[in-house]
Write a protein that holds these residues in place. Structure first.
Motif, mmCIF file in Angstrom:
data_model
loop_
_atom_site.group_PDB
_atom_site.id
_atom_site.type_symbol
_atom_site.label_atom_id
_atom_site.label_comp_id
_atom_site.label_asym_id
_atom_site.label_seq_id
_atom_site.Cartn_x
_atom_site.Cartn_y
_atom_site.Cartn_z
ATOM 1 N N ARG A 123 0.851 -1.183 0.000
ATOM 2 C CA ARG A 123 0.000 0.000 0.000
ATOM 3 C C ARG A 123 0.890 1.238 0.000
ATOM 4 N NH1 ARG A 123 -4.589 -2.569 0.947
ATOM 5 N NH2 ARG A 123 -4.807 -3.991 2.675
ATOM 6 N N GLY A 124 0.428 2.265 -0.631
ATOM 7 C CA GLY A 124 1.253 3.466 -0.643
ATOM 8 C C GLY A 124 0.518 4.682 -1.159
ATOM 9 N N ASN A 125 1.056 5.816 -0.815
ATOM 10 C CA ASN A 125 0.569 7.093 -1.331
ATOM 11 C C ASN A 125 1.728 7.820 -1.994
ATOM 12 O OD1 ASN A 125 -1.997 6.717 -0.150
ATOM 13 N ND2 ASN A 125 -1.170 7.401 1.809
ATOM 14 N N GLN A 126 1.457 8.414 -3.106
ATOM 15 C CA GLN A 126 2.482 9.160 -3.820
ATOM 16 C C GLN A 126 1.993 10.592 -4.028
ATOM 17 O OE1 GLN A 126 2.236 5.613 -6.586
ATOM 18 N NE2 GLN A 126 4.203 6.463 -7.192
ATOM 19 N N ALA A 127 2.878 11.519 -3.782
ATOM 20 C CA ALA A 127 2.496 12.919 -3.946
ATOM 21 C C ALA A 127 3.644 13.694 -4.574
ATOM 22 C CB ALA A 127 2.133 13.530 -2.593
ATOM 23 N N TYR A 128 3.300 14.633 -5.415
ATOM 24 C CA TYR A 128 4.289 15.397 -6.167
ATOM 25 C C TYR A 128 3.783 16.824 -6.340
ATOM 26 C CZ TYR A 128 7.042 16.937 -10.218
ATOM 27 O OH TYR A 128 7.865 17.628 -11.067
ATOM 28 N N GLY A 129 4.697 17.760 -6.256
ATOM 29 C CA GLY A 129 4.336 19.140 -6.523
ATOM 30 C C GLY A 129 5.548 19.910 -7.003
ATOM 31 N N GLU A 130 5.314 21.023 -7.691
ATOM 32 C CA GLU A 130 6.394 21.840 -8.245
ATOM 33 C C GLU A 130 6.323 23.257 -7.701
ATOM 34 O OE1 GLU A 130 6.249 21.659 -12.470
ATOM 35 O OE2 GLU A 130 6.785 19.539 -12.549
ATOM 36 N N ASP A 131 7.294 24.027 -8.108
ATOM 37 C CA ASP A 131 7.397 25.426 -7.693
ATOM 38 C C ASP A 131 7.598 25.489 -6.184
ATOM 39 O OD1 ASP A 131 7.572 28.084 -7.895
ATOM 40 O OD2 ASP A 131 5.534 28.443 -8.608
ATOM 41 N N LEU A 132 8.733 24.977 -5.777
ATOM 42 C CA LEU A 132 9.022 24.801 -4.355
ATOM 43 C C LEU A 132 9.476 26.116 -3.742
ATOM 44 C CD1 LEU A 132 9.203 22.571 -2.175
ATOM 45 C CD2 LEU A 132 11.572 22.234 -2.881
ATOM 46 N N LEU A 133 8.811 26.476 -2.687
ATOM 47 C CA LEU A 133 9.143 27.711 -1.988
ATOM 48 C C LEU A 133 10.558 27.624 -1.453
ATOM 49 C CD1 LEU A 133 8.098 30.431 -0.815
ATOM 50 C CD2 LEU A 133 7.443 29.142 1.224
ATOM 51 N N GLY A 169 13.697 27.596 0.593
ATOM 52 C CA GLY A 169 13.897 27.338 2.015
ATOM 53 C C GLY A 169 13.062 26.203 2.552
ATOM 54 N N THR A 170 12.114 25.715 1.747
ATOM 55 C CA THR A 170 11.320 24.570 2.198
ATOM 56 C C THR A 170 11.778 23.322 1.459
ATOM 57 O OG1 THR A 170 9.607 24.871 0.523
ATOM 58 C CG2 THR A 170 9.344 26.075 2.590
ATOM 59 N N GLY A 171 11.419 22.200 2.017
ATOM 60 C CA GLY A 171 11.813 20.941 1.384
ATOM 61 C C GLY A 171 10.719 19.905 1.421
ATOM 62 N N SER A 172 9.510 20.327 1.668
ATOM 63 C CA SER A 172 8.418 19.366 1.708
ATOM 64 C C SER A 172 7.320 19.804 0.759
ATOM 65 C CB SER A 172 7.854 19.234 3.123
ATOM 66 O OG SER A 172 6.849 20.205 3.352
ATOM 67 N N LEU A 173 6.333 18.939 0.623
ATOM 68 C CA LEU A 173 5.219 19.243 -0.270
ATOM 69 C C LEU A 173 4.500 20.526 0.139
ATOM 70 C CD1 LEU A 173 3.867 15.630 -0.583
ATOM 71 C CD2 LEU A 173 4.665 17.009 -2.495
ATOM 72 N N ASN A 174 4.603 20.871 1.399
ATOM 73 C CA ASN A 174 3.944 22.092 1.861
ATOM 74 C C ASN A 174 4.421 23.313 1.093
ATOM 75 O OD1 ASN A 174 2.667 20.559 3.697
ATOM 76 N ND2 ASN A 174 3.844 21.220 5.464
ATOM 77 N N GLY A 175 5.642 23.233 0.587
ATOM 78 C CA GLY A 175 6.198 24.388 -0.098
ATOM 79 C C GLY A 175 5.952 24.402 -1.585
ATOM 80 N N THR A 176 5.229 23.424 -2.116
ATOM 81 C CA THR A 176 4.994 23.375 -3.559
ATOM 82 C C THR A 176 3.714 24.119 -3.909
ATOM 83 O OG1 THR A 176 3.851 21.254 -3.370
ATOM 84 C CG2 THR A 176 6.211 21.210 -3.803
ATOM 85 N N ASN A 177 3.658 24.575 -5.168
ATOM 86 C CA ASN A 177 2.558 25.474 -5.532
ATOM 87 C C ASN A 177 1.836 25.131 -6.821
ATOM 88 O OD1 ASN A 177 2.619 27.822 -3.505
ATOM 89 N ND2 ASN A 177 4.774 27.489 -4.006
ATOM 90 N N ARG A 178 2.320 24.129 -7.559
ATOM 91 C CA ARG A 178 1.647 23.861 -8.830
ATOM 92 C C ARG A 178 1.956 22.452 -9.317
ATOM 93 N NH1 ARG A 178 3.736 27.179 -13.692
ATOM 94 N NH2 ARG A 178 3.671 25.220 -14.804
ATOM 95 N N ASN A 179 1.220 22.092 -10.347
ATOM 96 C CA ASN A 179 1.391 20.812 -11.023
ATOM 97 C C ASN A 179 1.438 19.656 -10.027
ATOM 98 O OD1 ASN A 179 1.409 19.457 -13.410
ATOM 99 N ND2 ASN A 179 3.626 19.591 -13.712
ATOM 100 N N PHE A 180 0.421 19.582 -9.229
ATOM 101 C CA PHE A 180 0.357 18.541 -8.211
ATOM 102 C C PHE A 180 -0.042 17.208 -8.834
ATOM 103 C CE2 PHE A 180 -0.940 22.533 -6.084
ATOM 104 C CZ PHE A 180 0.156 22.678 -5.252
#
Lengths: 452, 1001
Positions: free
Chosen positions: B544-554, B556-567
């Motif tokens: 079982r697993g979850n995969q998550a991806y996002g772009e435009d990384l804020l 100073g951040t390094g997690s999905l929280n800092g991404t802003n587009r193309n999720f």
């Protein structure tokens, strides 16, 4: 004394055998299927996609498959899409990368095992079937809905693309709900276009009845394009007569998920795979040097993926979420302009070819074209206008084929020919895409029925 | 053969139980104890197996060589003592009712592959002499010599005939591909099952559906079996083919690797500690990037001037500038390796324990390539009552691996160098696309693993003739695959690197095992002994697993929280369940002729809905002919056993391969994102498992009073109903393929193992083991109407085609070349290439020879070494093919002094797009391991309050001899792919120098 010493061994065995056998029988009879049952929540089974409530999802599937096949996709999907592939085989894009499959397309020298060709050929068929499955579902559960018209038109456009891009001989098959395959017979280009025309006509009837203007205009432009491809210029012009010039039907792209990204943006801006051409090999149109506002490009001062070739970015789609026009009122006017030319009506004020072309240009603030003399020059003028207005919308390859098929031009004078721009072997002689080898799994497969 | 599943299980169980022999009356139980020692040194022999012949009773010796067997019926018994490396010892003992008896044994060292015990599918141990097949037993090097063996795959490499371990590269954390007696399946996994202390564990690779990683760094992926810690392994048994695997059931067709971890021995606590320190070196000579420059013969302008340009007369060569980014602006560093560990074992006769922990740190030859791993193990064994024995085995791993970008990857370091420029550049330093390694190192690709593997085994012996065994356990793996690139830093022209991105994929893998079985033994008239077994086995694999991806990384951040587009988000839920039962009957005559028949039945969740139960039969015979009275007793031929086996087993279809389905997607219509479905898979309700059957035959021969032994085995294996991913006509508009049971694949081969104690004395001892195997793999049939399956790098470099090995290399041949005008350079027209692809060879070795030798000097110095030859295969050197055929920066096409053959191969690649000139012979000889161990005298050890002290200096990958022209004949940018095999910008194998101090208290 051992605690089991008094028991008779045979009795022990029989008792144990009976117990285990009974337990195993109970287990096997009632619950082996349960034990082996696994859930699969990640996908949808065919049985869950029936009934009227499934219609929006099936419609969405038709749009999604068409979107991928038409303009490609981004991210892990990395689908080029037919606008790009037809631009490579034609004269809109040149390859500046390293992948043999796509170099062979650019070089007009594909083999039947070309993986890029195979994948995109499959994508186009998937788009066709998804649209037809959706149309069949609407016919059953919500006949006459405007959405039925739209998906029928999408199906029609897939046939148009098969007719414009591929050599004659494409079979149209389908998988039945039982899982069995119903294999189609090879079709000529005209037969393919007739299949498109039938879809568009049905779509138009439904849209008109439903008073759905956009759906109707989509069907009209599709019908006009298919008729033009058949050389039935007057009928084509009649089909598009009611389409307003400012009409546009968009295939939408998005940054919502990688599958929805615009492939024309991704493969150029993110991957530097191809560039805008400029009179490719001498035969192509001067897309860059004409500096025409309809052909938007720029020079980023970079090299392509091959680490060697200078690259020129297309700027028509400069965002991953840029939509692509599938059909438009401008295309309708261009169809009318060509019909006028075919009728010998090049210079008539107001309704002649030149007048129609200049009216379109004037609306965009582009200077009028001069009148030219002679059929070849007038055809060149018309087709260049089509090329620029419809640049990177998947029309140019079909036009180049029509120049050969309907206007009697020499293919070597229409298509890039001679020395290949990246060296190596010269351009080949293909003018359309061949039917990939995998189609041989259709027992009716007969290969290309002609050069296209 | 398949029957409705509703009755199959019940029939199996009841019939098997009724087949049990008449039970002997239970007797008043007594106990036998004693000690086992070396006949020469009188040193205690640990881990020797002592069995009461004709019963299921037995015990293993502790570190002090002592053993205790309880619950023994009164009477006179034969005892047999077995230990790998020693000749079996036997002796009689008479036990009074409820009494005790003593029996000591002195064992003589022998190269005795005839002896020993192996663990079978029933969970019982069985004497090797009883088996009709020939499992391989890998003797784990001593703790000091493990300094030369940094991973599990290294431990298996070269130590068993017929077992090919193909390392994919020299990146720290890279995995290996293991093939046992060749590949069986066209479409399914060809990886073996791995069983640790009785329970199956996750061994998924990319092609198996579950995968060892979800992140693509270009090629290299880890192997889950390398999560195993060699320090904790006591023994490895490899059951190679269906002849010995029928009872393992569906899924075992590719062989089984059984790992037994270390156990405690009764006695005082004994501590072992070690510390290892070493260096990891990059030792490859990478090629220069060339560019011939000259002047145009027509215009006089400067232009590129390649050999074929010269031949065509279009330029005159002026110079051949060259640059080597990897050598001149090296991205490499000297890596480091460090490991620290300790274990303690001891206990009483009633409870023993083994506790261990160690920490490992390896830094590869790139500054970002790092592996951190911590292992802990706790194993217990309790004699709960005279009849009940319970063992608990637990292992925990936590690791953090960071991979570099390489292989088939625009951002790869090796491709960046060898595809780079012929000249230096102040920014890019000549690296491809302008990415110097320091820029690429910013891509942070990691895999963190938390893994627990545990099992509990209970053995209950209520009667002298009956033993019940239950094994249950699980392998849980929490994995976090994640990747991050900060935005706006990398020199990329476009996203996602220019924006920065974050990928975070969390997976949970669970493999659950529950086995239960019973074994009954009875002495029959006429010197016959009957052993009957039956059991049920359950296996449940969940992913079982979850995969998550996002772009435009804020920044100073390094997690999905800092991404802003193309999720992008995805979820995966896969499960596979196997339920099986077995029965087995063995008849032994005078303990020298053994005949065994067995039947296993299985059902599986991945079978098609229209398919039911499947049965796998097996038959084995073993005859210790040298123990027949009529057999001439000579020192020359001291033992001889003949054996043969037949068996069948299977491989289950993959998850969802039987199902027709749609995949959910999203699409934008009139500005709104709406749910949709895309066409998914085209299922097959008739799908059933592949069925592999095998016959093997051979002999074990002892020579010179067993100072040398030879085991020779021939096998012939056929896989029928092989799953073929039949290509569907694209015109159907459905999926690309549909799985159908159509194919047939055969594997034949010969395996030999020669063990010799060449010298044996107090001051000097020398032993050697030679493994040899030859094999032949062939696709017999792909099914009617199925065209060859074409795949591989470049799209068509490999194929499955009837009459050829699986995954064979194919390409349009170079028919000839000639420098007709004798100008020393070839024009494209001077090379002739055929129109149709032809067979170019197999990527899998067909010949293997490994020499493992140990020399002991003066009892304080020991030298061990492992050398290996592999051959009969080819490797697609696509690195050079790409340099010549696409980038044209290779030596062959830029320097007129290159050989005509090299020019022809380059021209064939460049002008005719055929890579055949680079499908090269990949035979090699490698000096894999050398370890030198110094053992301190006892008085020196005592100064450190230790009972033992040793120092080992070791090296790995020390030398290679090969005609292969690429960086390394073992590379594979396809990593653990089922068949894809190519050398494409992979990091070559690196060299290790390590030293290790081992202290025992």
């Amino acid at each position: 004394m051992h605690r089991h010493a008094s028991l008779r061994p045979l009795a022990v065995r029989l008792l144990a055998a009976g117990s285990i056998g009974a337990a195993a029988l109970a287990l096997s009879a009632c619950s082996i299927d349960d034990i082996l049952h696994v859930d699969d929540p990640d996908v949808a089974s065919p049985g869950s996609l029936t009934g009227p409530e499934a219609l929006p999802v099936l419609r969405g599937g038709a749009f999604s498959e068409f979107q991928v096949s038409y303009g490609g996709s981004d991210g892990a999907f990395q689908t080029e899409g037919w606008i790009t592939l037809s631009a490579l085989l034609g004269d809109e894009f040149e390859n500046v990368e390293t992948f043999t499959d796509r170099l062979d397309i650019d070089q007009r020298a594909m083999v039947l095992t070309n993986a890029t060709l195979t994948n995109n050929y499959l994508d186009l068929h998937r788009a066709r079937r998804a649209a037809e499955v959706a149309a069949e579902a609407y016919a059953e559960f919500d006949p006459g809905a405007p959405e039925q018209s739209e998906v029928l038109s999408l199906a029609g456009f897939t046939y148009v693309m098969f007719g414009e891009y591929f050599c004659p001989g494409v079979p149209y098959s389908r998988q039945l709900p039982s899982g069995q395959s119903e294999f189609g017979q090879p079709t000529t280009t005209d037969e393919t276009l007739d299949l498109a025309i039938a879809r568009f006509e049905e779509a138009l009837d439904i849209a008109v009845a439903a008073e759905a203007d956009d759906a109707a205009n989509l069907a009209r432009v599709g019908l006009g394009r298919a008729l033009l491809d058949k050389g039935d210029y007057a009928a084509a012009a009649a089909a598009v007569a009611g389409v307003p010039t400012d009409f546009e039907y968009l295939i939408e792209y998005s940054v919502n998920t990688p599958r929805q990204g615009n492939g024309l943006y991704d493969f150029v801006y993110n991957q530097q795979r191809w560039r805008v051409t400029d009179a490719e090999s001498g035969e192509g149109l001067p897309y860059r040097s004409d500096d025409d506002p309809r052909v938007q490009w720029f020079e980023p001062d970079e090299i392509g993926f091959d680490n060697e070739s200078e690259i020129f970015y297309q700027a028509k789609y400069d965002d991953l979420a840029d939509d692509i026009v599938l059909a438009s009122g401008i295309e309708a006017r261009l169809i009318e302009a060509e019909a006028a030319l075919a009728a010998g009506n090049y210079a008539t004020a107001g309704t002649g070819t030149l007048a129609i072309l200049n009216a379109l240009r004037a609306a965009e603030g582009i200077a009028d074209l001069p009148a030219v003399a002679g059929a070849d020059a007038q055809e060149d003028q018309l087709f260049k206008e089509r090329a620029y207005w419809l640049w990177l919308t998947g029309h140019r390859l079909g036009d180049m084929r029509r120049l050969v098929r309907q206007y009697g031009r020499d293919a070597a004078a229409v298509y890039p020919s001679g020395d290949y721009h990246k060296g190596g072997e010269a351009y080949g002689t293909q003018i359309s895409f061949p039917i990939p080898q995998d189609e041989q799994n259709n027992p009716n497969y007969a290969g290309c029925l002609g050069p296209g | 053969m398949h029957v409705p599943r509703s009755l199959a299980m019940a029939a199996l169980a009841a019939l098997a139980w009724l087949a049990l022999p008449s039970a002997a009356h239970a007797q008043n139980a007594g106990r036998i104890s004693g000690q086992v020692v070396d006949s020469v040194s009188r040193a205690a022999i640990p881990n020797a197996q002592v069995v009461v012949v004709g019963t299921t009773l037995g015990a293993r010796t502790g570190d002090d060589g002592r053993y205790i067997i309880v619950n023994v019926p009164a009477g006179t018994h034969q005892l047999r003592v077995m230990r790998l490396g020693y000749a079996a010892a036997t002796g009689a003992v008479t036990l009074a009712a409820g009494g005790t008896a003593s029996a000591d044994f002195a064992m003589a060292q022998r190269a005795a592959i005839l002896e020993g015990v192996v663990t079978t599918a029933t969970g019982e141990t069985q004497e090797r002499r009883e088996l009709g097949n020939a499992p391989a037993t890998i003797e784990v090097p001593n703790r000091g010599e493990l300094a030369a063996v940094p991973s599990f795959s290294n431990l298996v490499t070269g130590r068993a005939a017929g077992v090919a371990v193909q390392t994919s590269g020299g990146t720290t954390g890279s995995g290996s591909r293991i093939r046992i007696r060749g590949s069986n399946s066209v479409s399914l996994s060809n990886d073996p099952i791995i069983i640790i202390d009785g329970v199956r564990v996750d061994n998924a690779t990319d092609d198996a559906g579950l995968g060892a990683t979800s992140l693509d760094v270009g090629g290299q992926v880890p192997s889950r079996f390398d999560d195993l810690n060699p320090e904790d392994i006591e023994s490895i048994e490899i059951i190679k083919g269906p002849a010995g695997l029928a009872l393992y059931g569906t899924g075992a067709a590719n062989g089984v690797i059984q790992v037994t971890t270390k156990r405690g021995r009764a006695g005082v606590a004994r501590w072992n500690t070690f510390y290892e320190k070493g260096t990891v070196r990059e030792v490859t000579d990478f090629p220069n990037n060339y560019r011939g420059w000259g002047t145009s013969t027509t215009t006089g302008a400067a232009r590129a001037c390649r050999t074929y340009n010269i031949a065509a007369g279009v330029c005159d060569l002026d110079s051949i500038p060259n640059w080597n980014p990897l050598e001149n602006v090296s991205p490499f560093v000297n890596g480091a390796r460090e490991q620290l560990g300790a274990n303690v074992s001891g206990g009483t006769a009633g409870l023993t324990y083994y506790l261990a922990a160690d920490q490992e740190r390896e830094d590869g030859v790139y500054e970002i390539n790092k592996l951190r791993r911590t292992n802990a193990r706790a194993n217990f064994r309790a004699q709960v009552s005279p009849e009940l024995d319970v063992s608990v085995s637990t292992g925990y791993l936590t690791s953090d691996l960071r991979f570099p970008q390489n292989d088939n990857n625009t951002f790869g370091i090796i491709p960046g160098g060898v595809l780079g420029s012929w000249r230096d550049d102040p920014v890019s330093r000549g690296y491809y696309l302008g990415y110097p390694p320091t820029e690429l190192f910013i891509i942070n690709t990691r895999q963190q693993v938390d893994r627990f593997t545990g099992s509990a085994t209970a053995t209950w012996q209520p009667l002298g003739w009956l033993r019940l065994t239950g094994v249950t356990g699980l392998d849980l793996n929490n994995r976090h695959d994640n990747e991050m690139a900060p935005g706006g830093i990398v020199l990329a022209e476009g996203p996602p690197l220019s924006y920065g991105f974050r990928q975070s994929n969390r997976f949970q893998t669970g493999v659950y095992t529950a086995n239960g079985g019973a074994t009954a033994t009875h002495q029959l008239p006429r010197d016959l002994r009957s052993t009957s077994s039956l059991g049920v086995q359950f296996n449940n694999e969940i992913f079982r697993g979850n995969q998550a991806y996002g772009e435009d990384l804020l920044s100073g951040t390094g997690s999905l929280n800092g991404t802003n587009r193309n999720f992008a988000v995805a979820e995966v839920n896969q499960q596979n369940i196997t339920l099986g039962g077995y029965l087995q009957q063995q008849i032994a005559w005078r303990e020298r002729l053994f005949v065994t028949a067995a039947l296993r039945g299985d059902d599986n969740s991945a079978f098609g809905t229209d398919f039911g139960f499947i049965f796998y039969p097996s038959f084995q015979a073993s005859w210790v002919v040298a123990e027949e009275p009529w057999f001439p007793q000579t020192d020359w031929v001291s033992s001889l056993r003949l054996r043969t086996a037949y068996g069948a087993t299977g491989q289950r279809p993959g998850f969802r391969q039987a199902q027709t389905f749609y995949s959910p997607v999203t699409v934008q219509i009139v500005g709104a994102e709406v749910p949709a479905v895309a066409i998914g898979g085209s299922g097959n309700p008739d799908l059933k498992p592949e069925r592999s059957s095998e016959i093997e035959a051979g002999f074990d021969l002892g020579l010179l009073n067993d100072r040398a032994t030879l085991a020779l085995t021939y096998y012939d294996k056929t896989t029928r109903d092989a799953l073929v991913a039949r290509i569907l006509a694209p015109g159907l508009g459905s999926d690309t393929t549909q799985f159908v049971n159509l194919g047939e694949v055969s594997n034949r081969g010969l395996e030999a193992q020669l063990d010799a104690r060449l010298l044996q004395g107090d001051r000097f001892a020398w032993d050697a083991t030679l493994n040899f195997s030859v094999s032949r793999n062939r696709v017999e049939d792909l099914g009617a109407g199925i065209s060859p399956i074409v795949f591989g790098l470049g799209g068509d470099s490999q194929r499955h085609e009837a009459g050829y090995p699986l995954g064979a290399y194919f390409g349009r041949p170079i028919l000839g070349y000639a420098d007709t005008n004798n100008d020393g350079v070839l024009a494209d027209t001077e090379v002739q290439v055929g129109d149709d692809p032809v067979y170019m060879g197999t990527p899998f070795p067909t010949r293997q020879l490994a020499l493992n030798t140990n020399i002991t000097l003066f009892q304080w110095m020991r030298i061990s070494a492992l050398a290996e030859y592999r051959g009969g295969n080819r490797l697609f050197n696509s690195t050079e093919e790409f340099r010549c055929g696409t980038f044209v920066n290779c030596h062959a096409l830029n320097d007129p002094s290159s050989s005509l053959r090299d020019q022809a191969e380059g021209i064939a690649a460049l002008f005719y797009t055929t890579p055949v000139g680079y499908m090269e012979d990949a035979d090699f000889v490698k000096l894999r391991e050398v370890a030198l161990t110094f053992t301190a005298p006892d008085d020196l050890a005592r100064r450190f309050r230790a009972s033992g002290l040793s120092l080992t200096i070791a090296g790995r990958n020390l030398a290679t001899w090969t005609e292969y022209e690429g960086a390394d004949p073992e590379l594979n940018g396809g990593a653990q792919s089922n068949f894809s095999t190519f050398d494409f910008f992979s990091q070559p194998l690196v060299r290790y120098y390590t030293s290790r101090i081992t202290v025992t208290f």
